[in-house]
Scaffold this motif. Structure first.
Motif, PDB file in Angstrom:
ATOM      1  N   LEU A 124       1.286  -0.828  -0.445  1.00 23.35           N
ATOM      2  CA  LEU A 124       0.242  -0.245  -0.420  1.00 23.35           C
ATOM      3  C   LEU A 124       0.904   1.478   0.052  1.00 23.35           C
ATOM      4  O   LEU A 124       0.786   1.938  -0.895  1.00 23.35           O
ATOM      5  CB  LEU A 124      -0.864  -0.050   1.374  1.00 23.35           C
ATOM      6  CG  LEU A 124      -2.134   1.054   1.699  1.00 23.35           C
ATOM      7  CD1 LEU A 124      -2.587   1.139   0.408  1.00 23.35           C
ATOM      8  CD2 LEU A 124      -3.200   0.898   3.085  1.00 23.35           C
ATOM      9  N   TYR A 125       1.755   1.605   0.555  1.00 22.37           N
ATOM     10  CA  TYR A 125       2.794   2.636   1.050  1.00 22.37           C
ATOM     11  C   TYR A 125       3.742   2.708  -0.584  1.00 22.37           C
ATOM     12  O   TYR A 125       3.656   3.642  -0.870  1.00 22.37           O
ATOM     13  CB  TYR A 125       3.673   2.437   2.122  1.00 22.37           C
ATOM     14  CG  TYR A 125       4.743   3.136   2.235  1.00 22.37           C
ATOM     15  CD1 TYR A 125       4.762   4.170   2.547  1.00 22.37           C
ATOM     16  CD2 TYR A 125       6.475   2.970   1.726  1.00 22.37           C
ATOM     17  CE1 TYR A 125       5.532   5.274   2.427  1.00 22.37           C
ATOM     18  CE2 TYR A 125       7.051   3.769   1.575  1.00 22.37           C
ATOM     19  CZ  TYR A 125       6.489   5.118   2.367  1.00 22.37           C
ATOM     20  OH  TYR A 125       7.759   5.953   2.539  1.00 22.37           O
ATOM     21  N   ASP A 126       3.907   1.463  -1.207  1.00 23.03           N
ATOM     22  CA  ASP A 126       4.208   1.889  -2.251  1.00 23.03           C
ATOM     23  C   ASP A 126       3.496   2.053  -3.325  1.00 23.03           C
ATOM     24  O   ASP A 126       4.247   2.856  -4.449  1.00 23.03           O
ATOM     25  CB  ASP A 126       5.236   0.846  -3.022  1.00 23.03           C
ATOM     26  CG  ASP A 126       6.721   0.060  -1.981  1.00 23.03           C
ATOM     27  OD1 ASP A 126       7.271   0.679  -1.287  1.00 23.03           O
ATOM     28  OD2 ASP A 126       6.879  -1.603  -1.565  1.00 23.03           O
ATOM     29  N   ILE A 127       2.752   1.910  -3.504  1.00 22.43           N
ATOM     30  CA  ILE A 127       1.534   2.095  -4.595  1.00 22.43           C
ATOM     31  C   ILE A 127       1.651   3.488  -4.907  1.00 22.43           C
ATOM     32  O   ILE A 127       0.611   4.606  -5.520  1.00 22.43           O
ATOM     33  CB  ILE A 127       0.535   0.971  -4.527  1.00 22.43           C
ATOM     34  CG1 ILE A 127       0.931   0.798  -4.535  1.00 22.43           C
ATOM     35  CG2 ILE A 127      -1.083   1.936  -5.478  1.00 22.43           C
ATOM     36  CD1 ILE A 127      -0.682  -1.782  -4.802  1.00 22.43           C
ATOM     37  N   ALA A 128       0.678   3.644  -2.923  1.00 18.12           N
ATOM     38  CA  ALA A 128       0.617   5.376  -2.796  1.00 18.12           C
ATOM     39  C   ALA A 128       1.790   6.098  -3.360  1.00 18.12           C
ATOM     40  O   ALA A 128       1.197   7.549  -3.721  1.00 18.12           O
ATOM     41  CB  ALA A 128       0.122   5.515  -1.277  1.00 18.12           C
ATOM     42  N   LEU A 129       3.163   5.815  -2.414  1.00 17.03           N
ATOM     43  CA  LEU A 129       4.465   6.737  -3.474  1.00 17.03           C
ATOM     44  C   LEU A 129       4.180   7.202  -4.811  1.00 17.03           C
ATOM     45  O   LEU A 129       4.498   7.977  -5.300  1.00 17.03           O
ATOM     46  CB  LEU A 129       5.274   6.209  -2.981  1.00 17.03           C
ATOM     47  CG  LEU A 129       5.713   6.111  -1.203  1.00 17.03           C
ATOM     48  CD1 LEU A 129       7.052   6.247  -0.711  1.00 17.03           C
ATOM     49  CD2 LEU A 129       5.948   8.295  -1.108  1.00 17.03           C
ATOM     50  N   ARG A 130       4.185   6.082  -5.304  1.00 22.53           N
ATOM     51  CA  ARG A 130       3.917   5.987  -7.213  1.00 22.53           C
ATOM     52  C   ARG A 130       2.395   6.901  -7.497  1.00 22.53           C
ATOM     53  O   ARG A 130       2.642   7.540  -8.323  1.00 22.53           O
ATOM     54  CB  ARG A 130       3.936   4.761  -7.292  1.00 22.53           C
ATOM     55  CG  ARG A 130       5.186   3.289  -7.851  1.00 22.53           C
ATOM     56  CD  ARG A 130       4.885   2.762  -8.700  1.00 22.53           C
ATOM     57  NE  ARG A 130       4.136   1.579  -7.639  1.00 22.53           N
ATOM     58  CZ  ARG A 130       3.209   0.363  -8.277  1.00 22.53           C
ATOM     59  NH1 ARG A 130       3.574   0.418  -9.898  1.00 22.53           N
ATOM     60  NH2 ARG A 130       2.875  -0.599  -7.989  1.00 22.53           N
ATOM     61  N   TYR A 131       1.846   7.010  -6.781  1.00 25.15           N
ATOM     62  CA  TYR A 131       0.159   7.594  -6.967  1.00 25.15           C
ATOM     63  C   TYR A 131       1.002   8.918  -7.240  1.00 25.15           C
ATOM     64  O   TYR A 131       0.277   9.612  -7.581  1.00 25.15           O
ATOM     65  CB  TYR A 131      -0.507   6.687  -6.372  1.00 25.15           C
ATOM     66  CG  TYR A 131      -1.986   7.204  -6.294  1.00 25.15           C
ATOM     67  CD1 TYR A 131      -3.136   6.062  -7.598  1.00 25.15           C
ATOM     68  CD2 TYR A 131      -2.684   8.959  -6.422  1.00 25.15           C
ATOM     69  CE1 TYR A 131      -4.110   6.660  -7.689  1.00 25.15           C
ATOM     70  CE2 TYR A 131      -4.375   8.870  -6.794  1.00 25.15           C
ATOM     71  CZ  TYR A 131      -5.050   7.687  -7.397  1.00 25.15           C
ATOM     72  OH  TYR A 131      -5.557   7.794  -8.523  1.00 25.15           O
ATOM     73  N   GLY A 132       1.635   9.320  -5.581  1.00 28.80           N
ATOM     74  CA  GLY A 132       1.664  10.681  -5.465  1.00 28.80           C
ATOM     75  C   GLY A 132       2.636  11.424  -6.541  1.00 28.80           C
ATOM     76  O   GLY A 132       2.632  12.519  -7.162  1.00 28.80           O
ATOM     77  N   GLY A 133       3.419  10.512  -6.722  1.00 24.97           N
ATOM     78  CA  GLY A 133       4.463  11.135  -8.056  1.00 24.97           C
ATOM     79  C   GLY A 133       3.931  11.227  -9.147  1.00 24.97           C
ATOM     80  O   GLY A 133       4.110  12.787 -10.184  1.00 24.97           O
ATOM     81  N   LEU A 134       3.308   9.984  -9.615  1.00 28.98           N
ATOM     82  CA  LEU A 134       2.203  10.530 -10.333  1.00 28.98           C
ATOM     83  C   LEU A 134       1.392  11.893 -11.511  1.00 28.98           C
ATOM     84  O   LEU A 134       1.728  12.261 -11.790  1.00 28.98           O
ATOM     85  CB  LEU A 134       1.312   9.369 -11.593  1.00 28.98           C
ATOM     86  CG  LEU A 134       2.699   7.948 -11.712  1.00 28.98           C
ATOM     87  CD1 LEU A 134       1.080   6.867 -11.750  1.00 28.98           C
ATOM     88  CD2 LEU A 134       2.895   8.163 -13.172  1.00 28.98           C
ATOM     89  N   ILE A 135       0.279  12.327  -9.616  1.00 27.85           N
ATOM     90  CA  ILE A 135       0.171  12.939  -9.524  1.00 27.85           C
ATOM     91  C   ILE A 135       0.769  14.323  -9.799  1.00 27.85           C
ATOM     92  O   ILE A 135       0.088  15.380 -11.067  1.00 27.85           O
ATOM     93  CB  ILE A 135      -0.396  13.585  -8.074  1.00 27.85           C
ATOM     94  CG1 ILE A 135      -1.556  12.047  -8.453  1.00 27.85           C
ATOM     95  CG2 ILE A 135      -1.293  14.398  -8.055  1.00 27.85           C
ATOM     96  CD1 ILE A 135      -2.603  12.281  -9.246  1.00 27.85           C
ATOM     97  N   ILE A 136       2.248  14.538  -9.398  1.00 23.93           N
ATOM     98  CA  ILE A 136       2.730  15.942  -9.456  1.00 23.93           C
ATOM     99  C   ILE A 136       3.005  15.723 -10.997  1.00 23.93           C
ATOM    100  O   ILE A 136       3.214  17.393 -11.299  1.00 23.93           O
ATOM    101  CB  ILE A 136       4.125  15.690  -8.397  1.00 23.93           C
ATOM    102  CG1 ILE A 136       3.751  15.650  -6.985  1.00 23.93           C
ATOM    103  CG2 ILE A 136       4.961  16.877  -8.692  1.00 23.93           C
ATOM    104  CD1 ILE A 136       4.738  15.404  -5.964  1.00 23.93           C
ATOM    105  N   THR A 137       3.440  15.134 -11.600  1.00 28.83           N
ATOM    106  CA  THR A 137       4.228  14.436 -13.092  1.00 28.83           C
ATOM    107  C   THR A 137       2.828  14.759 -13.785  1.00 28.83           C
ATOM    108  O   THR A 137       3.364  16.393 -14.759  1.00 28.83           O
ATOM    109  CB  THR A 137       4.262  13.574 -13.298  1.00 28.83           C
ATOM    110  OG1 THR A 137       5.531  12.839 -12.787  1.00 28.83           O
ATOM    111  CG2 THR A 137       5.354  13.261 -14.303  1.00 28.83           C
TER     112      THR A 137
END
Length: 606
Positions: A71-84
């Motif tokens: 869950l933590y790993d997916i959330a990090l990817r999700y947040g990075g994609l939102i910023i991008t």
């Protein structure tokens, strides 16, 4: 009203794609901007789709198994994609905004430049409102289509493509159900397109007439009020706006119907997918995260389809506007310079008409076998009844029109072998109705020769007899003249027009009834300015008041496109022909007016 004397061209109701090709060609100069724009919007759409896929993984791989690290790993990817994604959202909005303004500028600049090249006959037959509508509202619609319309289309198509890609990965059978609905939507779009475009074309056509009606009523407001035409004009304007309402109503009704039809078709597809997907979930062939993601993708895809339907309706308006713009761009000037045309440094004021025939487009023949030779420095006056051909002769000399047959020589050279610019730059004209441009008096005089100094401007005003009234103004030469010069009197505008002509230092000077609309004091000032500028120059005067032409070297009576009489003032008086009758009649009228004024003054004194 505009539609009384001008009928706009009709466009075909069949859509050939040529208009779209020309619209796309507007972006050729901005390939880098378009590429950056398309890449940005494509990445935004792709990230949107992948975020939905991450949601599926979050449910299946983290939430249901209760795996906190996943869950933590997916959330990090999700947040990075939102910023991008936010960065690319800024990029495509920036690219679209700049691209839209540049295309709008290019269109208007191109139309403006093209309008400068068109012949005078185009403006004689074309209403101002028709032109303004194309240069303003139509260019706006096309610029919006090329930028924000392209943005919506690209975003929608990318959303559909990426959603379909991930749906095929999740469950190819359900994806095929969605894919089957797309051809139906395409057929519906084609049928609506044909009908919507017809009505939008009609709406844009009527819009030109509305703009023209506004222009005529605003510029002619004094006449409207003087004749109490407000109610009649309102009725005529209502008739035009009613046509606009009907065309716009039908187009809006079809556009509004388009979206619900798309939604109904989409709802049937949604129902089929939910039912079939639910069965597969119960059989264990599909995960909970998979069905949730699939439904999200379905909604994610149907929304762009509906948005594309809206854009498609707007596209019809833009195509109608583009057709009108391109029709103006395709308008060919009747008078063009030949490839071998030369610039001439001086025409020395020598003019010769050789067997000149001239017929207007409506078939009206004005000149037939007309011959005239004007020597350098000669002062020629043209008089005669209205419609005899006086103004046509002047227009031909200026090459606003060209002879239907015959030749006009300048300095012994056929003026068709010379460039229009080299001819017209050596001719100064003062018209019966003076026209000033918005700005100051100084700027309007400077219009005659932009390289002039302030001393030259003031000297020209002094020669024209305008310096006295200008010095009495609060800001002098920097006084604003208003739109069309409406803050000045007719006489003052005429004096400024004369100063503008003097500043241009023409070799040929033309006065087209320049004193017919001014008082006697201003007329005297204009005559004094005329004598100064005509000294040593070839001059042609069209005069209504014959007192202004008595000192002309030759007076020509123009009747039915021919020279009926020719001679000096004294020679024509002794001949006792048309000129004699016209002069004595004017002289008698002036005496009667002067006598009446004297009696009125005496009665006041008593």
């Amino acid at each position: 009203m505009t539609d009384i004397y001008f009928e706009e061209e009709e466009f075909t109701t069949e859509y050939t794609g040529k208009t779209t090709q020309r619209i796309v060609s507007l972006t050729k100069s901005y390939g880098t901007w378009v590429l950056g724009f398309l890449i940005s919007i494509a990445l935004v759409s792709s990230i949107d789709s992948y975020l939905t896929f991450l949601s599926k993984q979050m449910i299946d791989q983290a939430i249901i198994p209760k795996d906190h690290q996943a869950l933590y790993d997916i959330a990090l990817r999700y947040g990075g994609l939102i910023i991008t994604q936010a960065i690319f959202v800024f990029s495509f909005i920036f690219f679209a905004g700049v691209l839209g303004e540049r295309i709008r500028y290019d269109l208007r600049k191109g139309l403006f430049n093209h309008l400068q090249d068109l012949s005078l006959s185009f403006y004689n037959k074309t209403p101002v409102g028709w032109i303004i509508s194309r240069v303003t509202s139509d260019t706006d619609r096309v610029a919006e289509l090329v930028t924000w319309g392209l943005l919506d289309v690209t975003w929608g198509m990318m959303n559909i493509a990426t959603a379909m890609y991930f749906m095929l990965i999740i469950n190819w059978k359900l994806a095929l159900i969605v894919l089957a609905a797309i051809p139906i939507l395409v057929i519906v779009a084609i049928q609506f397109r044909k009908r919507i475009l017809v009505h939008f074309r009609q709406a844009r056509k009527v819009n030109s007439k509305i703009t023209g009606a506004f222009n005529e009523n605003i510029t002619g407001v004094r006449v409207v009020k003087a004749l109490c035409r407000e109610d009649e004009n309102l009725d005529e304007f209502k008739q035009i706006t009613d046509k606009m309402f009907v065309a716009s109503y039908r187009a809006a009704w079809l556009s509004a119907l388009f979206l619900p039809v798309v939604q109904i078709i989409s709802s049937f597809a949604m129902g089929a997918i939910v039912w079939f997907g639910g069965l597969q979930t119960s059989y264990g062939t599909m995960t909970i995260g998979g069905i949730q993601a699939f439904i999200s993708y379905l909604i994610f895809m149907l929304w762009p389809i509906q948005d594309l339907a809206r854009v498609y309706a707007e596209l019809q308006q833009a195509i109608a506007s583009a057709e009108r713009i391109f029709s103006l761009q395709d308008e060919k000037p009747e008078i063009t310079d030949s490839p071998t045309a030369e610039n001439i440094e001086s025409i020395h004021g020598a003019i010769e008409f050789i067997d000149v025939h001239f017929t207007y487009q409506d078939g009206e023949t004005v000149l037939s076998g007309f011959n005239l030779a004007i020597k350098p420095g000669e002062k020629i006056a043209l008089v005669g009844p209205t419609g005899g051909g006086k103004t046509t002769i002047v227009n031909l000399i200026c090459r606003f029109f060209e002879p239907t047959s015959g030749k006009i020589l300048l300095a012994g050279v056929d003026y068709k072998d010379l460039t229009q610019q080299s001819i017209q730059s050596k001719i100064g004209i003062v018209l019966q109705t003076p026209h000033l441009f918005s700005g100051s008096i100084r700027e309007n005089i400077l219009y005659g020769r932009l390289s002039s100094t302030d001393d030259q401007i003031e000297h020209a005003a002094e020669l024209a007899g305008a310096s006295e009234f200008i010095s009495d103004l609060e800001k002098g030469y920097d006084e604003d003249v208003g739109e069309g010069g409406n803050l000045l009197s007719t006489g003052q505008k005429q004096l400024i027009s004369l100063a503008r002509a003097i500043l241009s230092q023409p070799e040929i000077f033309i006065m087209d009834e320049a004193t017919s609309s001014v008082d006697t004091i201003t007329e005297e000032l204009i005559q004094q300015g005329m004598h100064r500028i005509m000294a040593g120059r070839t001059s042609i005067i069209i005069a209504h008041r014959l007192s202004t032409i008595r000192k002309a070297d030759r007076i020509l009576v123009i009747m039915d496109g021919q020279i009926a009489e020719s001679g000096t003032h004294s020679e024509l008086i002794h001949a006792r022909g048309y000129y004699y009758r016209l002069y004595t009649q004017q002289f008698r009228q002036e005496k009667e007016v002067a006598y009446s004024s004297l009696l009125a003054e005496q009665q006041v004194n008593l």
